[in-house]
Structure formats: C-alpha cells, structure tokens
Design a protein around this motif. Structure first.
Motif, short mmCIF file in Angstrom:
data_model
loop_
_atom_site.label_atom_id
_atom_site.label_comp_id
_atom_site.label_asym_id
_atom_site.label_seq_id
_atom_site.Cartn_x
_atom_site.Cartn_y
_atom_site.Cartn_z
N LEU A 500 51.54 -36.77 38.58
CA LEU A 500 50.59 -35.73 38.19
C LEU A 500 49.20 -36.14 38.66
CD1 LEU A 500 50.41 -33.02 36.63
CD2 LEU A 500 49.81 -34.35 34.61
N LEU A 501 48.63 -35.32 39.54
CA LEU A 501 47.29 -35.58 40.07
C LEU A 501 46.39 -34.41 39.73
CD1 LEU A 501 47.95 -37.08 43.63
CD2 LEU A 501 47.58 -38.28 41.47
N LEU A 502 45.11 -34.73 39.57
CA LEU A 502 44.09 -33.73 39.25
C LEU A 502 43.00 -33.76 40.29
CD1 LEU A 502 42.72 -31.69 37.28
CD2 LEU A 502 41.69 -33.68 36.16
N SER A 503 42.69 -32.61 40.83
CA SER A 503 41.57 -32.46 41.76
C SER A 503 40.41 -31.83 41.00
CB SER A 503 41.97 -31.59 42.95
OG SER A 503 40.85 -31.37 43.79
N SER A 504 39.32 -32.56 40.87
CA SER A 504 38.17 -32.09 40.11
C SER A 504 37.14 -31.40 40.97
CB SER A 504 37.50 -33.28 39.37
OG SER A 504 38.41 -33.88 38.49
N GLU A 505 37.42 -31.21 42.24
CA GLU A 505 36.47 -30.52 43.09
C GLU A 505 36.37 -29.05 42.68
OE1 GLU A 505 37.50 -31.07 47.14
OE2 GLU A 505 37.72 -33.24 46.97
N THR A 508 38.64 -26.71 44.75
CA THR A 508 40.08 -26.96 44.64
C THR A 508 40.43 -27.59 43.31
OG1 THR A 508 39.84 -29.13 45.68
CG2 THR A 508 40.31 -27.26 47.13
N ARG A 509 39.90 -27.06 42.23
CA ARG A 509 40.20 -27.61 40.91
C ARG A 509 41.62 -27.17 40.53
NH1 ARG A 509 37.01 -29.64 36.79
NH2 ARG A 509 35.17 -29.15 38.03
N SER A 510 42.55 -28.11 40.71
CA SER A 510 43.95 -27.80 40.48
C SER A 510 44.69 -29.04 40.01
CB SER A 510 44.63 -27.27 41.76
OG SER A 510 44.00 -26.10 42.23
N ILE A 556 34.57 -20.27 33.39
CA ILE A 556 33.13 -20.51 33.49
C ILE A 556 32.80 -21.35 34.71
CG2 ILE A 556 32.87 -20.30 31.00
CD1 ILE A 556 32.65 -23.33 30.87
N LEU A 557 33.74 -22.14 35.23
CA LEU A 557 33.45 -22.96 36.40
C LEU A 557 33.37 -22.12 37.67
CD1 LEU A 557 35.71 -26.06 35.65
CD2 LEU A 557 33.30 -25.70 35.09
N ASP A 558 33.89 -20.91 37.61
CA ASP A 558 33.78 -20.00 38.76
C ASP A 558 32.49 -19.19 38.74
OD1 ASP A 558 36.27 -20.89 39.50
OD2 ASP A 558 37.34 -19.23 38.55
N ARG A 559 31.71 -19.33 37.69
CA ARG A 559 30.45 -18.60 37.56
C ARG A 559 29.28 -19.57 37.71
NH1 ARG A 559 30.88 -13.55 35.01
NH2 ARG A 559 32.95 -12.70 35.49
N PRO A 560 28.31 -19.23 38.49
CA PRO A 560 27.10 -20.07 38.55
C PRO A 560 26.40 -20.11 37.20
CG PRO A 560 27.21 -18.54 40.40
CD PRO A 560 28.27 -18.12 39.44
N LYS A 561 25.57 -21.11 37.02
CA LYS A 561 24.89 -21.30 35.74
C LYS A 561 24.08 -20.08 35.32
CE LYS A 561 25.98 -25.56 34.51
NZ LYS A 561 26.58 -25.90 33.18
N PRO A 562 23.32 -19.44 36.21
CA PRO A 562 22.53 -18.29 35.75
C PRO A 562 23.38 -17.12 35.26
CG PRO A 562 21.66 -19.14 37.82
CD PRO A 562 22.97 -19.81 37.59
#
Length: 943
Positions: A500-505, A508-510, A556-562
């Motif tokens: 099990l691997l996690l990509s935190s980019e 490609t967060r998967s 929320i990670l798909d939305r920019p901070k503003p």
C-alpha cells in the motif's frame, strides 16, 4: 496478565524447567489464564466500525493486470517522474501515476533453464516456486533502478535502465538482498546509493541477516547469533536523517528496522513472539579487530502495543509507516499489530514518537544473559559498569573530540560489549500508552498515513489500513480519538493487500494497492458520494466539505484557498450548520387489498438507526403483527383499509464528538388501496373473475359510474388477473406538498382515527349472523389468518398428512405388521400366486376356540405319537406336537406359529435312550419333515 509479565513472573515461582512447568498444575493454571484472557478480549475488547461501506462497484477505481502475470506485490513510486513501477512474477511494469490503467513500459525477466532444473531437483514446484518473483525495486539514481528477483531460489539482481526500460545484464548475486522464498518476508531501503536489507541469507531461510551493500565499501552485516536475530520476520526499514555533522550533536543518520522475532528473553509453552525495532548507524564501518565487517552500532528494543485495561499484548507487527516532520524528533511511526493467537480476531494501530525511540536507544539499560541455571528468564538487566564511549552509539561531536572519528577507532572493550549485549531492556511505548485504533474481526496487513489541514486550521492524520480480505479502512485521528470514516472493497477477488503506497502530490493524490491479482488505484476521498449536506458533514472526513453554491460535497484539496470560503465542514460531526432543506415528497404506492406492500428505506450510514412513523405516530415493530421493520425497509403484509396513509422513514445518528443526535427524513410514502374492478354489464353475461371479498369483511363499494380509477390499469374492462398473480406496485406522480408536515389526503385517512398504531390493530369484519350492511363486529385477531388465504395452506397440509397416512398403511401392510385381512389383501395384490393362509393362522387369529378336529395334521400327529410303541423315544416329538397345539390355542397377536427355537431342527430322531433323545436338549423342536410349516407369503418351507 500479558505474556511478558507472565514470563517474568515465572522466575519467582521456582527453578522449574519449561517441560516441568508444562506438566505441573501451575502450567495448567497459566494455560487457563491465557484461555480466559483470550475469551475476554475477543468478547469484550474495544473495537471501532466504519461509518460507511463502499463495495467495489460503488466507487470509481482504476485497475491494472495482464493475463498470465500475477503477484503484483512490489510497488515503487517515482518522485521525479510520472511513474509507478510494479514488480510482478517474471515481469516489471512502468505505469502512469495519474492512471494506472495506462502502461508505459514492460520488461520480462524469466528464469534460465539451469536454475530452473536445479530448483526442481531441490523439491520445489516448477509452476510456482521455481519462477522469478521481482521482490526488490529501488531507485539507484536518475537513470537506473536496482531490481532483484528470487530467480528459482537463486536470488539475482540487475540494473534496469529507465530511459529504454531494459535490463542491462549486469547480474549480481542476490543473497542477503532478496529472499530465496517468494513467500518469505523481507525489507529493503536504498539510502544514498547503498542498499540496506533484512532477509534470509541461505536457501533454508535459517540464517537471517541485516546487511548493507555499497559499491564503495565492503559488505557489512549482523553477527550470526540468536541473541542478535532469532527467527525474525522483517516488515519495514527506513532512514531517519538527523542532519549529520551539521546537527546539534553531530550524530550520523540512522536506519531503523522493524520486525517480529522469537523471544530471547523468556521461555514459554511455545515460541513467544515479540515485535522489535533495531537501529544501525549509516556511517558504521565495522570494527578494526572485533566485529570486523559487522555492525558496531546494532541495538534492538521491544515495541509495546497493548490494551492496558485487559493487559493484552499485540505482539506481531505487520507493517510500519513513517510520517516525517520538519524536525526529526516530531516524526511519528505508525504500525499495525495483531496478536500471535489468531483466534482473538483483533487488530491495532499504535503510534510511536521518534524522540522517545531515540531516548530508548541513547539512554536505555542493557540486558545480559542470565547465569542462574534452569531459569525461565534467560536475559536480565545488566547492572555493571557500561564502557565508554557508549556501546551502539553513532559517532558524534563528543567522540570526535576523543579522536574517534569512525567505528574503526572504537575500543575493543566497547565493541565486545555490543557483541554480547545487543538487547535493550527499556521498551518503546506508544503515544498515549495504548493503541489509537482497535478493530475486531479484522486482520490488518498494510498501513499508510496522510496529513491534511482542515478548514478549521487544524492538522489531522488520516490512517489508511489494508486488510487480508482486500478491504481498505480509512480513519481520522482527532486528539487521540479515532473515527473510522469508511471502508472500501479495493480488491475484487477479496485477496490480501500486499503493498500500500500513498502519493501525497496535489495532482496525483491517490492510494495504490498491490495484490496477487493486480494493482488498484483509489482516490483518498469519495466526497461526491455524499448527496446531502448532513451526510457530508457527519462523515467527518477532513478531505470533504459541503458547497452550498453547487450544491455538492467537494474535496477541499481540489479548491484553492480563496475559494474555500463558504464551505461547510465540521470534524466533530455537527450538522446544525447545514441549511434547511424541504422534506422529500411522498411517493404514492397503490396495492390491492390483502396484498403485501414493501416500502424500501436504506440507512444512510452504518451508524444510523432507522425509525418509521405512520400518520404522525411512531411505528413500533412489536406493536403489530402486520408490520415487519427490517434493514431494507418496512414490509406490510395483508394490507387493509386502516393501513392507508403516510409512512415516513427517519434516520437517527449520534455524533459523539458533537454530543448530539441528528435526525433526517430519508423516505416518505403515501400508501393507498386500489379500487376493486367494476362489475359486469347487465346486458352481457360475464363470469366474475375478480377476487371475492374476504369472509367477514366489508367489500369496498364500486366506483360510481363507468369511470375507472386513475393510474390503475388493472381495473380496465376485460378479464381481471388471477388472484395468485404477484403484487405489483405502481407509483404515480407525487401530489402537491401538504400544508403541514403530517397532513394527509382525506382519501388516505384510515376509517377509525381513534385507534393508534401502537396498540394491536382490529379489523372491522361483518358478522355472519348480521344482515344489516352497517353492522360490524370485532373478531379475534387469531382468526384473521384463516381469512387471509390460509385455508388453502391448511387444506394442503391435510392432504399431505393423508398421503403420509396412506403410505404408512401400505408399508405396514406390506411388511406384515397388520392382521390377517391386510395380509390376505397383500397376498392378493402382491403375490396372487402364493398360497393362502393356512388353517393354523386363521385359528390363531380367531383367538380362543374349540380344539381343532381330529383331522388336523397336528391332532393326527399327536394321536400317532401316542399309539406308537416307541413313545418313550419319541417323547421329544410328542412334546413338540403338544407345544404346537398349545400355540394354536394362544390368544396373542402372532399370526405365525413358531417354526423352531432359532436353530435348524434335525431331519430325523435317532432311536437312542431318553437321555440321548433330542427332546431332552431341545424340547421345543418341531419335526419339519412330518409337518412343514410355511409363512403366510413364503413359497418354500422355513426349515
């Protein structure tokens, strides 16, 4: 009492050996304690369950596999390229990190003929074991991968060119780098071009080794001793960088190994397993004279993961994930554990702080072998003087000031102490002193952890754990408390998750899961699956928030901070912030009288409880025999007019973090009865095919005029469907919304509003003696089952018993268990050619009667026997005839006379004396020659 403290307590119980302990009452008592502990833990152990369950087909997953290739257990993510490298059986793949279904490159690595033949000669399977399983995939540099395979139990390594994705053919010996057996556990990590590994060094797997392979330096390995490694199962290795000479203490970077081994401290009934963490220094060069080409910095300590309230220890570690932080002391180590005793069925996740781990290795007490004979504790604390510099420590500024710049300069006294004392007494305790997550009936195999900042500004750790059944659990850690968000069936074939691997980019967060059947790519969150605000908030997923403008649940990670302003999220599960939504319009359901109605209602989560309301009143499952509340909805069987109305399904969920209950209307239905079919026209004689009204119940009045009920095609002119046709539900467009929440259509109101649904329901029936159309009477509810089509069931049951009776009668008649009339009937039906009953049988059946006439064979035989001059010799024969005559007078139920006493009588009697006569030994023998006796259905004499 846990196994460790139990084993330590054995020392104070005397000087019994292990074999004597097992045979003693104390051994039986200890075994009883363990069995009771296992039962208590499995029955009352704490556990956590997922809120939501997603099946494999419910979510969008990306899968990769190729025909003829299996065991996709080795995964490697590239930090610089859009690539996921997969090592399988005799094949290496390069997949896209964005979409694993896209295969960029592939190379085969098969076993040569000579290693294959040698492997089969050693007794291994040619189709399974003697293949090349790719077990090591490490990034060597920007241009090459270092790969190793089992190669038919002859491990071999090579270099893979990334540019053209081909093996360069520079084969190297893989012993100590890659396991011989593909099913054997191992671990490797590449640190600055040097391969650190933990595996077996020989074919049998009996020589474990922790080693370092470097192009510039010679091989460095552990000492071959059980005090160093005792049957270990390696699971993970990683490097912790402390800054080297630029750090405050100037210490070298360290490589940590995690494994489970057989205890060397204690002796027990069997092999007691203990989880370990071991450490070596990256700059270790071995000793000058002592420990040449061996680790001078090898130390190991015990990992503790236990339930303090039950003193139960999870003593098998399966996987480890290192969550790095900016300061290495804040790095956290997540590990999954199970118990050595698999019947407990518990898994745990414990968290360790790197600062505490370093504290144990830097200042912990050492252990030494015990000198007391026959002691159950083989190692005890070392209380002597520790040599200086500290054994097992890495080179630091203090050592450099003593002109010790490498391990080659360490004194022999320090090196000898390390060789004899590799075990530390102080254990590594988890954060909080207990597991963060405990699950029941689950075996965790893999773990990955992500860190996410929620909208409240706080940072949450999200734990992904894979199981041996292909299920992924997702949990969020909030101030020491764990909430399991969901579970996903990742592997379709329900096989174990082996990697099990996690990509935190961000792009490609998967999650990437490797199994025997293929590779699966899954997103870290399924926010779009939550269709309402309350479900999005109650999920308590740090990735998800509700957007009222869409409206939808978004990541929320798909939305920019503003653009995150205005999103609704509560990690406590407080759904009061959600905007009010109108209740769903009721769905109209029309059924025929006496039929069953099913109102589906699926609970929105595994933690929600469903309740039903009918016409504004709570519907209790035990209050009425005509309602059944199940997991999938409400079932109303034999619908009556008073069952009409509005039915509402409510979901109630408790949010412990918020301390509130949240209810939501999930589904609403308007139940109505279909109007009966119109009668036949007067001028046309048509047979009545509709359902007759039930006995004792008013038939609904026909609709006025020639108008048919709207939306009920079954009531159209023509022959009505048979009464045995299955019930079909028809849904019409919903009516306009009511002015009040619980207002119902007047036509749907039950006839008696005074009755409540909480009390037993009374049907309004027409008494047989009443002729007034308005007269009603209440009948016992137990009789209503006969009015609901159960007459047919009773008739079928009666016919079944009648057929069984006939079958039993025929069987008893055939087996001659019944009197003579049945036997005669049997003889006439089954064997008509057989002789009828002999007169003796008729006489037996007749009961007490007059003596048979002299013409009967028995009387004549008796008379002849009395007249013979040798009556003395023939006494036995005479007695037998008299006995036979008495049998004919018997009033019992036997229909057959005794032929003999169970033995074959002799054909003739000798003329000896009375003492030699057979009558003296067998007084009841019958001369079957002079009087043949036959059974009622026999064709041959019985003798």
């Amino acid at each position: 009492m846990n196994p460790y403290s139990l084993a330590e307590a054995m020392t104070d119980k005397g000087n019994l050996t292990v074999s004597r302990l097992a045979e003693s009452n104390m051994g039986l008592g200890v075994l009883g304690v363990f069995l009771g502990l296992l039962l208590e833990v499995s029955s009352h152990g704490p556990h956590s369950g997922p809120r939501t369950t997603w099946q494999h087909h419910d979510v969008d997953l990306l899968e990769f596999s190729e025909p003829g290739v299996s065991n996709y257990s080795t995964l490697l993510l590239s930090d610089t390229r859009d690539a996921l490298y997969v090592g399988a059986r005799e094949a290496i793949f390069e997949l896209s990190k964005r979409n694993v279904t896209v295969r960029n490159n592939k190379v085969y690595w098969k076993v040569a003929e000579v290693p294959m033949n040698m492997c089969t000669l050693k007794g291994k399977s040619k189709e399974k074991d003697c293949l090349n399983y790719i077990r090591v995939l490490q990034v060597l540099n920007d241009e090459h991968l270092y790969v190793c395979g089992t190669n038919a139990f002859q491990p071999q390594c090579d270099y893979l060119s990334i540019s053209d994705f081909a093996l360069e053919g520079r084969a190297e010996d893989g012993r100590g780098k890659c396991p011989f057996d593909p099913s054997q556990t191992f671990t490797t990590v590449m640190v600055d071009g040097e391969l650190y590994s933990g595996t077996a060094y020989n074919f049998l797997g009996s020589e474990p080794i922790i080693s370092r392979y470097s192009p510039q330096q010679s091989l460095l390995r552990t000492e071959y001793s059980t005090s160093w490694l005792n049957e270990p199962s390696f699971v993970f290795a990683d490097v912790i960088r402390e800054g080297g000479r630029s750090g405050p203490a100037g210490e070298d970077d360290k490589v940590y190994y995690f494994f489970t081994e057989v205890s060397v401290e204690y002796e027990f009934f069997g092999k007691l397993l203990i989880p370990r963490v071991a450490r070596v220094c990256k700059g270790d060069l071995g000793g000058q004279r002592t420990l040449q080409k061996k680790w001078t910095s090898f130390l190991k300590a015990k990992l503790v993961c236990s339930m303090p309230e039950l003193n139960f220890v999870f003593n098998v570690v399966h996987d480890v994930f290192v969550l790095e932080a900016e300061d290495w002391k804040d790095t956290l180590i997540y590990a999954v554990f199970t118990s050595q005793w698999g019947n407990v069925g518990l898994s745990a996740v414990c968290v360790y702080n790197m600062a505490l781990v370093d504290e144990v290795f830097s200042r912990g007490k050492y252990m030494q072998k015990a000198t007391v004979e026959q002691s159950h504790t083989k190692w005890v604390r070392y209380n002597g003087i520790t040599p200086s510099p500290r054994p097992g420590a890495c080179i630091n500024h203090a050592m450099r000031q003593q002109n010790i710049t490498s391990s080659l300069h360490l004194p022999d006294k320090t090196l000898q102490f390390v060789k004899d004392h590799p075990l530390l007494e102080d254990p590594v305790l988890p954060v909080g002193g207990r597991p963060h997550l405990i699950t029941k009936d689950v075996n965790y195999t893999q773990i990955a952890v992500d860190r996410v900042q929620a909208l409240d500004g706080r940072t949450y750790d999200i734990i992904f754990t894979g199981t041996d059944t292909g299920v992924l659990h997702k949990s969020v850690l909030d101030q020491g408390e764990v909430h399991m968000v969901e579970e996903i069936q990742l592997i379709k074939t329900a096989g174990p998750i082996k990697n099990l691997l996690l990509s935190s980019e961000v792009c490609t967060r998967s999650l990437y899961a490797g199994s025997d059947s293929g590779v699966v790519q899954s997103p870290t969150a399924f926010c779009e699956k939550y269709l309402s605000c309350d479900q999005c908030v109650l999920a308590r997923d740090p990735y998800c928030a509700w957007d009222p403008r869409s409206p939808a649940c978004v990541n929320i990670l798909d939305r920019p901070k503003p653009t995150q302003r205005g999103l609704i999220q509560s990690l406590k599960g407080d759904a009061d912030a959600c905007p009010a939504v109108p209740p769903p319009q009721p769905r109209r359901v029309t059924v025929k009288p006496g039929s069953s109605a099913e109102l589906p209602c699926a609970p929105p989560s595994n933690l929600a409880h469903v309740s039903w309301r009918a016409n504004g009143s709570a519907l209790l499952p035990e209050a009425s025999r005509f309602h059944f509340i199940g997991e999938s909805g409400l079932l109303i069987y034999s619908v009556a007019p008073e069952d009409q109305g509005r039915y509402e399904c409510w979901s109630l969920e408790w949010a412990p973090a918020a301390g509130k209950n949240f209810s939501r209307l999930v589904a609403a239905y308007a139940l109505a009865l279909a109007a009966p079919p119109r009668g036949p026209r007067k001028d046309v004689h048509t047979p009545h095919l509709g359902r007759a009204p039930e006995p004792g119940r008013h038939a609904p009045p026909p609709p006025p005029g020639d108008r048919f009920p709207e939306g009920n095609a079954a009531d159209a002119p023509g022959p009505s469907p048979p009464t045995t046709a299955p019930v079909r539900f028809t849904a019409t467009p919903p009516p306009p919304p009511p002015t009040q929440p619980h207002d119902t259509d007047p036509s749907l109101t039950p006839p008696h509003r005074g009755s409540t649904l909480g009390a037993p329901r009374h049907r309004h029936l027409l008494p047989p003696s009443s002729k007034a159309p308005g007269a009603t009477a209440t009948r016992d509810p137990s009789a209503q089952y006969l009015q609901r089509g159960n007459v047919t069931a009773l008739l079928c049951l009666f016919l079944l018993f009648f057929l069984l009776f006939l079958a039993a009668l025929a069987y008893n008649c055939y087996m001659r268990y019944l009197p003579a009339p049945c036997l005669r009937l049997r003889a006439a039906l089954v064997g008509g050619h057989k002789s009828s009953l002999r007169p003796e049988y008729r006489a037996c059946e007749a009961g007490p009667a007059e003596p048979p006439p002299p013409s009967t064979p028995v009387a004549e035989k008796l008379k002849l026997a009395q007249q013979r001059p040798g009556g003395q010799q023939n006494g036995g024969q005479t007695a037998a005839a008299q006995s036979q005559l008495r049998a004919l007078r018997d009033t019992g139920y036997e229909t057959e006379p005794d032929c003999s006493n169970g033995k074959i009588p002799s054909r003739g009697f000798g003329g000896g004396s009375g003492g030699d006569s057979p009558s003296s030994e067998k007084p009841f023998d019958v001369d079957c020659t002079s009087q043949p006796i036959e059974f009622a259905d026999a064709e041959e004499p019985c003798c």
